[in-house]
Motif scaffolding. Structure first.
Motif, PDB file in Angstrom:
ATOM      1  N   GLY A 182       0.824  -1.204   0.000  1.00 19.31           N
ATOM      2  CA  GLY A 182       0.000   0.000   0.000  1.00 19.31           C
ATOM      3  C   GLY A 182       0.858   1.253   0.000  1.00 19.31           C
ATOM      4  N   TYR A 183       0.266   2.376   0.403  1.00 14.96           N
ATOM      5  CA  TYR A 183       1.015   3.623   0.540  1.00 14.96           C
ATOM      6  C   TYR A 183       0.550   4.338   1.794  1.00 14.96           C
ATOM      7  CZ  TYR A 183      -3.102   5.791  -1.789  1.00 14.96           C
ATOM      8  OH  TYR A 183      -4.371   6.199  -2.145  1.00 14.96           O
ATOM      9  N   ASP A 184       1.321   5.328   2.222  1.00 10.28           N
ATOM     10  CA  ASP A 184       1.040   5.999   3.490  1.00 10.28           C
ATOM     11  C   ASP A 184       0.266   7.292   3.272  1.00 10.28           C
ATOM     12  OD1 ASP A 184       2.959   7.768   2.529  1.00 10.28           O
ATOM     13  OD2 ASP A 184       4.499   7.159   3.969  1.00 10.28           O
ATOM     14  N   SER A 185      -0.075   7.959   4.366  1.00 10.11           N
ATOM     15  CA  SER A 185      -0.888   9.173   4.286  1.00 10.11           C
ATOM     16  C   SER A 185      -0.153  10.304   3.571  1.00 10.11           C
ATOM     17  CB  SER A 185      -1.313   9.615   5.686  1.00 10.11           C
ATOM     18  OG  SER A 185      -0.180   9.844   6.510  1.00 10.11           O
ATOM     19  N   GLU A 186       1.164  10.356   3.701  1.00 11.11           N
ATOM     20  CA  GLU A 186       1.929  11.401   3.016  1.00 11.11           C
ATOM     21  C   GLU A 186       1.790  11.266   1.504  1.00 11.11           C
ATOM     22  OE1 GLU A 186       6.576  12.969   2.569  1.00 11.11           O
ATOM     23  OE2 GLU A 186       6.017  11.572   4.165  1.00 11.11           O
ATOM     24  N   GLU A 187       1.888  10.042   1.000  1.00 12.36           N
ATOM     25  CA  GLU A 187       1.701   9.817  -0.440  1.00 12.36           C
ATOM     26  C   GLU A 187       0.260  10.109  -0.830  1.00 12.36           C
ATOM     27  OE1 GLU A 187       2.894   8.674  -4.376  1.00 12.36           O
ATOM     28  OE2 GLU A 187       3.991   9.260  -2.576  1.00 12.36           O
ATOM     29  N   GLY A 188      -0.682   9.760   0.034  1.00 10.53           N
ATOM     30  CA  GLY A 188      -2.076  10.052  -0.245  1.00 10.53           C
ATOM     31  C   GLY A 188      -2.340  11.539  -0.369  1.00 10.53           C
ATOM     32  N   ARG A 219      -0.886  12.912  -3.725  1.00  9.56           N
ATOM     33  CA  ARG A 219      -1.650  12.558  -4.918  1.00  9.56           C
ATOM     34  C   ARG A 219      -3.132  12.856  -4.777  1.00  9.56           C
ATOM     35  NH1 ARG A 219       0.886   9.146  -8.821  1.00  9.56           N
ATOM     36  NH2 ARG A 219       3.022   8.609  -8.228  1.00  9.56           N
ATOM     37  N   ASP A 220      -3.530  13.450  -3.658  1.00 11.44           N
ATOM     38  CA  ASP A 220      -4.933  13.724  -3.376  1.00 11.44           C
ATOM     39  C   ASP A 220      -5.754  12.439  -3.441  1.00 11.44           C
ATOM     40  OD1 ASP A 220      -7.115  15.266  -2.645  1.00 11.44           O
ATOM     41  OD2 ASP A 220      -7.613  15.804  -4.723  1.00 11.44           O
ATOM     42  N   ARG A 221      -5.180  11.363  -2.884  1.00 10.66           N
ATOM     43  CA  ARG A 221      -5.837  10.068  -2.830  1.00 10.66           C
ATOM     44  C   ARG A 221      -5.680   9.535  -1.401  1.00 10.66           C
ATOM     45  NH1 ARG A 221      -3.790   7.632  -8.724  1.00 10.66           N
ATOM     46  NH2 ARG A 221      -4.702   9.336  -9.943  1.00 10.66           N
ATOM     47  N   PRO A 222      -6.470  10.046  -0.477  1.00  7.55           N
ATOM     48  CA  PRO A 222      -6.289   9.689   0.933  1.00  7.55           C
ATOM     49  C   PRO A 222      -6.529   8.206   1.188  1.00  7.55           C
ATOM     50  CG  PRO A 222      -8.352  10.883   0.600  1.00  7.55           C
ATOM     51  CD  PRO A 222      -7.599  10.983  -0.685  1.00  7.55           C
ATOM     52  N   ILE A 223      -5.839   7.711   2.206  1.00  8.99           N
ATOM     53  CA  ILE A 223      -6.010   6.309   2.588  1.00  8.99           C
ATOM     54  C   ILE A 223      -7.072   6.185   3.671  1.00  8.99           C
ATOM     55  CG2 ILE A 223      -3.671   5.648   1.915  1.00  8.99           C
ATOM     56  CD1 ILE A 223      -2.876   5.768   4.872  1.00  8.99           C
ATOM     57  N   LEU A 224      -7.665   5.021   3.762  1.00 11.21           N
ATOM     58  CA  LEU A 224      -8.613   4.718   4.820  1.00 11.21           C
ATOM     59  C   LEU A 224      -7.917   4.150   6.047  1.00 11.21           C
ATOM     60  CD1 LEU A 224     -11.271   2.881   2.621  1.00 11.21           C
ATOM     61  CD2 LEU A 224     -11.406   5.237   3.447  1.00 11.21           C
ATOM     62  N   LEU A 225      -6.751   3.507   5.815  1.00 11.97           N
ATOM     63  CA  LEU A 225      -6.100   2.749   6.873  1.00 11.97           C
ATOM     64  C   LEU A 225      -4.604   2.707   6.598  1.00 11.97           C
ATOM     65  CD1 LEU A 225      -6.781   0.910   9.351  1.00 11.97           C
ATOM     66  CD2 LEU A 225      -6.852  -1.007   7.744  1.00 11.97           C
ATOM     67  N   ASP A 231       1.022   2.752  -5.402  1.00  8.39           N
ATOM     68  CA  ASP A 231      -0.020   2.152  -4.576  1.00  8.39           C
ATOM     69  C   ASP A 231       0.287   0.708  -4.181  1.00  8.39           C
ATOM     70  OD1 ASP A 231      -0.382   1.825  -7.392  1.00  8.39           O
ATOM     71  OD2 ASP A 231      -2.412   1.086  -7.079  1.00  8.39           O
ATOM     72  N   HIS A 232       1.376   0.177  -4.687  1.00  3.44           N
ATOM     73  CA  HIS A 232       1.785  -1.179  -4.334  1.00  3.44           C
ATOM     74  C   HIS A 232       3.115  -1.204  -3.589  1.00  3.44           C
ATOM     75  CE1 HIS A 232      -1.365  -3.254  -6.744  1.00  3.44           C
ATOM     76  NE2 HIS A 232      -1.356  -2.081  -7.358  1.00  3.44           N
ATOM     77  N   ALA A 233       3.940  -0.179  -3.795  1.00  4.23           N
ATOM     78  CA  ALA A 233       5.261  -0.124  -3.153  1.00  4.23           C
ATOM     79  C   ALA A 233       5.452   1.145  -2.341  1.00  4.23           C
ATOM     80  CB  ALA A 233       6.356  -0.236  -4.208  1.00  4.23           C
ATOM     81  N   GLY A 234       4.390   1.901  -2.137  1.00  5.75           N
ATOM     82  CA  GLY A 234       4.511   3.156  -1.410  1.00  5.75           C
ATOM     83  C   GLY A 234       4.730   3.002   0.078  1.00  5.75           C
ATOM     84  N   GLY A 235       4.604   1.780   0.589  1.00  7.48           N
ATOM     85  CA  GLY A 235       4.818   1.549   2.008  1.00  7.48           C
ATOM     86  C   GLY A 235       6.051   0.710   2.303  1.00  7.48           C
ATOM     87  N   LEU A 236       6.956   0.574   1.339  1.00  5.80           N
ATOM     88  CA  LEU A 236       8.148  -0.244   1.570  1.00  5.80           C
ATOM     89  C   LEU A 236       8.906   0.201   2.816  1.00  5.80           C
ATOM     90  CD1 LEU A 236       9.625  -0.672  -2.040  1.00  5.80           C
ATOM     91  CD2 LEU A 236       8.258  -2.303  -0.733  1.00  5.80           C
ATOM     92  N   HIS A 237       8.995   1.519   2.999  1.00  8.30           N
ATOM     93  CA  HIS A 237       9.766   2.041   4.136  1.00  8.30           C
ATOM     94  C   HIS A 237       9.113   1.730   5.479  1.00  8.30           C
ATOM     95  CE1 HIS A 237       6.653   5.002   3.389  1.00  8.30           C
ATOM     96  NE2 HIS A 237       6.908   5.564   4.556  1.00  8.30           N
ATOM     97  N   PRO A 290       2.939   6.736 -12.514  1.00  6.21           N
ATOM     98  CA  PRO A 290       2.507   5.867 -11.403  1.00  6.21           C
ATOM     99  C   PRO A 290       3.605   5.565 -10.384  1.00  6.21           C
ATOM    100  CG  PRO A 290       2.036   4.892 -13.571  1.00  6.21           C
ATOM    101  CD  PRO A 290       2.999   6.003 -13.782  1.00  6.21           C
ATOM    102  N   PHE A 291       4.821   6.019 -10.639  1.00  2.00           N
ATOM    103  CA  PHE A 291       5.934   5.776  -9.733  1.00  2.00           C
ATOM    104  C   PHE A 291       6.215   7.021  -8.897  1.00  2.00           C
ATOM    105  CE2 PHE A 291       6.656   2.993 -13.380  1.00  2.00           C
ATOM    106  CZ  PHE A 291       6.992   1.776 -12.795  1.00  2.00           C
ATOM    107  N   THR A 292       6.823   6.828  -7.742  1.00  5.75           N
ATOM    108  CA  THR A 292       7.294   7.934  -6.907  1.00  5.75           C
ATOM    109  C   THR A 292       8.763   7.676  -6.590  1.00  5.75           C
ATOM    110  OG1 THR A 292       5.131   8.394  -5.941  1.00  5.75           O
ATOM    111  CG2 THR A 292       7.056   9.099  -4.678  1.00  5.75           C
ATOM    112  N   GLY A 293       9.594   8.679  -6.820  1.00 10.04           N
ATOM    113  CA  GLY A 293      11.026   8.506  -6.703  1.00 10.04           C
ATOM    114  C   GLY A 293      11.472   7.969  -5.359  1.00 10.04           C
ATOM    115  N   GLU A 294      10.868   8.456  -4.274  1.00  8.10           N
ATOM    116  CA  GLU A 294      11.260   8.006  -2.946  1.00  8.10           C
ATOM    117  C   GLU A 294      11.034   6.503  -2.755  1.00  8.10           C
ATOM    118  OE1 GLU A 294      10.467  12.372  -2.601  1.00  8.10           O
ATOM    119  OE2 GLU A 294       9.523  10.666  -3.593  1.00  8.10           O
ATOM    120  N   HIS A 295       9.990   5.980  -3.368  1.00  9.84           N
ATOM    121  CA  HIS A 295       9.719   4.550  -3.245  1.00  9.84           C
ATOM    122  C   HIS A 295      10.773   3.732  -3.990  1.00  9.84           C
ATOM    123  CE1 HIS A 295       5.250   5.997  -3.097  1.00  9.84           C
ATOM    124  NE2 HIS A 295       5.911   6.309  -1.992  1.00  9.84           N
ATOM    125  N   ILE A 296      11.164   4.225  -5.154  1.00 10.97           N
ATOM    126  CA  ILE A 296      12.194   3.528  -5.923  1.00 10.97           C
ATOM    127  C   ILE A 296      13.523   3.589  -5.178  1.00 10.97           C
ATOM    128  CG2 ILE A 296      13.277   3.294  -8.176  1.00 10.97           C
ATOM    129  CD1 ILE A 296      10.164   2.958  -8.042  1.00 10.97           C
TER     130      ILE A 296
END
Length: 266
Positions: A54-60, A63-69, A96-102, A132-138
């Motif tokens: 998933g991804y965290d609230s900062e990424e949400g 991208r203006d795509r807030p998370i529920l959890l 949205d698949h690797a945004g929570g690696l950290h 669809p990618f974010t540099g910090e996740h890579i």
């Protein structure tokens, strides 16, 4: 060996979408078409594997795509902390698949070599492919590599007994599906090889695509990987929550098989 339990955990949704966001070819591009966001938990005795983060609230917010959890909170009802996760299968490196690696500091990542090459290579010079990618996740994936905690596959590979990965491509160059042996048979976590049931069942490509031919060929691969069509699990379809039974924590138990029939698409 015994079978794996597979749980789909919804951590976000996007309801302000239309069918044109989900299908390249469609007769009603303006009709509403909501999307769910999932991560998947695999359990067998004391063994635990997380598929995507998933991804965290900062990424949400970005991208203006807030998370529920928060992904870490999503695991607590299962008696797990983020630090308990030692294996993460990364289906692909989209946000949205690797945004929570950290968030999972002790995990070794399992991914396709072509996905790392794609996300760090010349294709990322194109904003459309980079979107669809974010540099910090890579960067997190690269840091994990340099700490010795990335295992690469080049096609098909076994992650654990009863859990294998298979490169599909299409949506992203190194996208992989995950095949899991369950009590219902071989279940295929398709991730974004098919975002919705309708993509695979009606062979309709999703608009975010690196290779349309690979995406279309991938639909047939998903059918081969699953014991039956009902055990193909799309990456973002809200129907998952209708077709599979929920557990007491709100997750969907996929490994027991669907409790309702799949829809028919013309």
């Amino acid at each position: 060996m015994s079978e794996w339990e597979v749980i789909a955990i919804r951590y976000a949704d996007r309801n302000a979408r239309v069918r044109g966001d989900s299908f390249i070819f469609d007769d009603d591009h303006n009709a509403p078409h909501p999307m769910d966001y999932f991560m998947w938990l695999l359990r067998r005795g004391g063994e635990v594997i997380l598929v995507d983060t998933g991804y965290d609230s900062e990424e949400g917010d970005r991208r203006d795509r807030p998370i529920l959890l928060d992904p870490r909170e999503a695991l607590k009802p299962y008696g797990l902390s983020a630090e308990d996760i030692s294996i993460v299968i990364v289906t692909h490196l989209h946000y949205d698949h690797a945004g929570g690696l950290h968030l999972f500091p002790n995990a070794t990542l399992h991914m396709q070599s072509r996905e790392m090459a794609y996300a760090t290579g010349p294709c990322m010079c194109h904003p459309t492919l980079r979107m669809p990618f974010t540099g910090e996740h890579i960067c997190e994936a690269v840091k994990r590599l340099y700490s010795g905690r990335v295992t690469f596959a080049d096609g098909d590979a076994e992650v654990a007994e009863g859990v294998t990965v298979h490169r599909i491509g299409g949506h992203s160059k190194g996208l992989q599906a995950v095949r899991v042996r369950t009590q219902a048979g071989w279940l295929c976590l398709a991730s974004d090889a098919t975002h919705f049931y309708e993509n695979v069942l009606a062979e309709k490509p999703f608009p975010i695509v690196a290779d349309v031919g690979e995406m279309l060929d991938g639909f047939a691969t998903l059918r081969r990987l699953a014991s039956r069509t009902e055990l193909i699990i799309p990456g973002h379809d809200p129907l998952v929550r209708e077709l599979f039974a929920s557990n007491t924590t709100g997750g969907c138990v996929l490994s027991a098989g669907p409790v309702k029939s799949l829809p028919t698409y013309g």
